[in-house]
Write a protein that holds these residues in place. Structure first.
Motif, mmCIF file in Angstrom:
data_model
loop_
_atom_site.group_PDB
_atom_site.id
_atom_site.type_symbol
_atom_site.label_atom_id
_atom_site.label_comp_id
_atom_site.label_asym_id
_atom_site.label_seq_id
_atom_site.Cartn_x
_atom_site.Cartn_y
_atom_site.Cartn_z
ATOM 1 N N VAL A 16 0.828 -1.205 -0.120
ATOM 2 C CA VAL A 16 0.026 -0.120 -0.197
ATOM 3 C C VAL A 16 0.873 1.302 0.257
ATOM 4 C CG1 VAL A 16 -1.641 1.215 1.167
ATOM 5 C CG2 VAL A 16 -1.884 -1.152 1.137
ATOM 6 N N VAL A 17 1.992 1.150 0.954
ATOM 7 C CA VAL A 17 3.035 2.386 0.804
ATOM 8 C C VAL A 17 3.548 2.863 -0.301
ATOM 9 C CG1 VAL A 17 5.000 3.265 1.856
ATOM 10 C CG2 VAL A 17 3.346 2.378 3.244
ATOM 11 N N THR A 18 3.838 1.749 -1.278
ATOM 12 C CA THR A 18 4.398 2.063 -2.471
ATOM 13 C C THR A 18 3.318 2.639 -3.489
ATOM 14 O OG1 THR A 18 4.058 -0.355 -3.317
ATOM 15 C CG2 THR A 18 6.064 -0.134 -2.234
ATOM 16 N N LYS A 19 2.337 2.583 -3.319
ATOM 17 C CA LYS A 19 1.309 3.052 -4.243
ATOM 18 C C LYS A 19 0.941 4.512 -3.574
ATOM 19 C CE LYS A 19 -0.621 -1.281 -5.341
ATOM 20 N NZ LYS A 19 -1.708 -2.361 -4.826
ATOM 21 N N GLU A 20 1.019 4.871 -2.420
ATOM 22 C CA GLU A 20 0.800 6.140 -2.066
ATOM 23 C C GLU A 20 2.008 6.954 -1.590
ATOM 24 O OE1 GLU A 20 -2.445 7.124 -1.764
ATOM 25 O OE2 GLU A 20 -2.962 5.217 -2.356
ATOM 26 N N LEU A 21 3.050 6.233 -1.345
ATOM 27 C CA LEU A 21 4.425 7.160 -1.035
ATOM 28 C C LEU A 21 4.160 8.158 0.057
ATOM 29 C CD1 LEU A 21 5.994 7.534 -4.796
ATOM 30 C CD2 LEU A 21 6.426 5.897 -3.058
ATOM 31 N N ASN A 22 3.243 7.467 1.060
ATOM 32 C CA ASN A 22 3.140 8.310 2.155
ATOM 33 C C ASN A 22 2.425 7.532 3.214
ATOM 34 O OD1 ASN A 22 1.089 10.149 3.905
ATOM 35 N ND2 ASN A 22 2.368 11.643 2.669
ATOM 36 N N PHE A 23 3.132 7.570 4.446
ATOM 37 C CA PHE A 23 2.610 6.576 5.573
ATOM 38 C C PHE A 23 1.269 7.292 6.074
ATOM 39 C CE2 PHE A 23 7.400 5.336 7.185
ATOM 40 C CZ PHE A 23 7.412 4.536 6.030
ATOM 41 N N SER A 24 1.010 8.358 6.150
ATOM 42 C CA SER A 24 -0.410 8.751 6.913
ATOM 43 C C SER A 24 -1.503 8.345 5.486
ATOM 44 C CB SER A 24 -0.290 10.336 6.573
ATOM 45 O OG SER A 24 0.448 10.721 7.778
ATOM 46 N N LYS A 25 -1.248 8.265 4.316
ATOM 47 C CA LYS A 25 -2.243 7.906 3.333
ATOM 48 C C LYS A 25 -2.374 6.501 3.517
ATOM 49 C CE LYS A 25 -2.122 11.917 0.410
ATOM 50 N NZ LYS A 25 -1.586 12.587 -1.326
#
Length: 305
Positions: A16-25
């Motif tokens: 999921v992080v690799t797609k958003e590149l944001n920990f909060s999202k």
């Protein structure tokens, strides 16, 4: 040497992080806290012994190693999700094997299947032609649309419709019973063993004396005789439901004689436990509605040559 046991939860979070590149999202999507995401990513990096991210003030970037891992992990989860969706779909689609009297299957049921498919996309229907009542202990069949007396104590028997016999021919075949016309006969003892409505029995019931030079053309099933009648090869004793589609579209016409009700009828026969299943109750209801639609008018008062 055993391989380290990597956290599947951390790998899913990584995807999921690799797609958003944001920990909060990513945390919002996963319904966990940003700190939990950060903890799982540190755990994964520790287990792998490599750095996966360049951490920035607003979001993260993947390292070269992180990009390579992301490609493989994301493909892996896509396959997993596809497998889960397929498993759910397979479970939702229910396979039903239904045996049917051959002529009824060919001439009555098949023309109505588009309506069935439109109403029951979740049913994978398999149809089997069977003259005699199937042995449910020997064959993997859920129900049999059968012509008979319906009296089987060990089975659930649901009445569908009575059947009637009436003489039919093609519109272009100018036929009269009392001349030397060809009469299309089917073998008694197959589909109509209980009723035994032969031409001889029909003549007797109608108090008609057959012409001494009457010629017969023989077939193994009612549907075969009807098909021959459709092609102007003679007069057939048509079973009302089986002939209903051909009568409705004008391929056959009925001769002005009283329709005779056969002593046996159509029943849906099922093992009692299978009959309780919702899918079989749906099929039972649909079949009953289709028989009601094909019942039509069997009274000869409105029948014209």
């Amino acid at each position: 040497m055993s391989k380290p046991n990597f956290s599947m939860t951390a790998l899913q979070t990584f995807s999921v992080v690799t797609k958003e590149l944001n920990f909060s999202k990513a945390a919002e999507i996963l319904n966990i806290s940003p700190s939990a995401v950060s903890h799982q990513m540190k755990l994964l990096e520790a287990q792998l012994g490599v750095s996966l991210f360049h951490r920035k003030s607003k979001g993260v970037m993947l390292t070269n190693t992180g990009e390579q891992l992301a490609e493989k992990v994301n493909k892996g989860f896509e396959l997993i999700n596809f497998g889960i969706d397929t498993a759910k779909q397979t479970d939702a689609i229910q396979r039903v094997v239904l045996a049917v009297v051959p002529s009824l299957l060919d001439h009555w049921l098949v023309p109505r299947l588009n309506d069935f498919y439109a109403h029951f996309e979740n049913i994978d229907l398999h149809l089997v032609a069977a003259d005699q009542l199937v042995d449910f202990n020997q064959r993997h069949i859920h129900g049999h649309l059968h012509f008979g007396h319906g009296q089987q104590a060990e089975l659930e028997s649901v009445f569908m419709a009575h059947e009637y016999v009436l003489p039919v021919c093609s519109p272009s075949y100018h036929a009269t019973i009392d001349t030397s016309e060809h009469l299309l006969a089917y073998v008694g003892g197959t589909e109509d063993a209980p009723s035994n409505m032969s031409w001889d029995a029909w003549f007797k019931h109608q108090s008609v004396v057959p012409y001494k030079l009457t010629r017969y053309r023989h077939f193994s099933h009612v549907g075969h005789a009807l098909n021959a009648a459709k092609h102007s090869q003679g007069i057939a004793l048509g079973w009302h439901h089986i002939a209903s589609a051909l009568l409705a579209d004008g391929s056959l016409r009925r001769l002005p004689f009283e329709a005779i009700q056969l002593p046996f009828s159509y029943y849906l026969m099922m093992p009692k436990d299978i009959a309780k299943r919702p899918v079989m109750q749906q099929i039972t209801s649909w079949l009953a509605s289709q028989f009601a639609c094909s019942q039509g008018e069997i009274d000869d008062k409105n029948c014209e040559l």
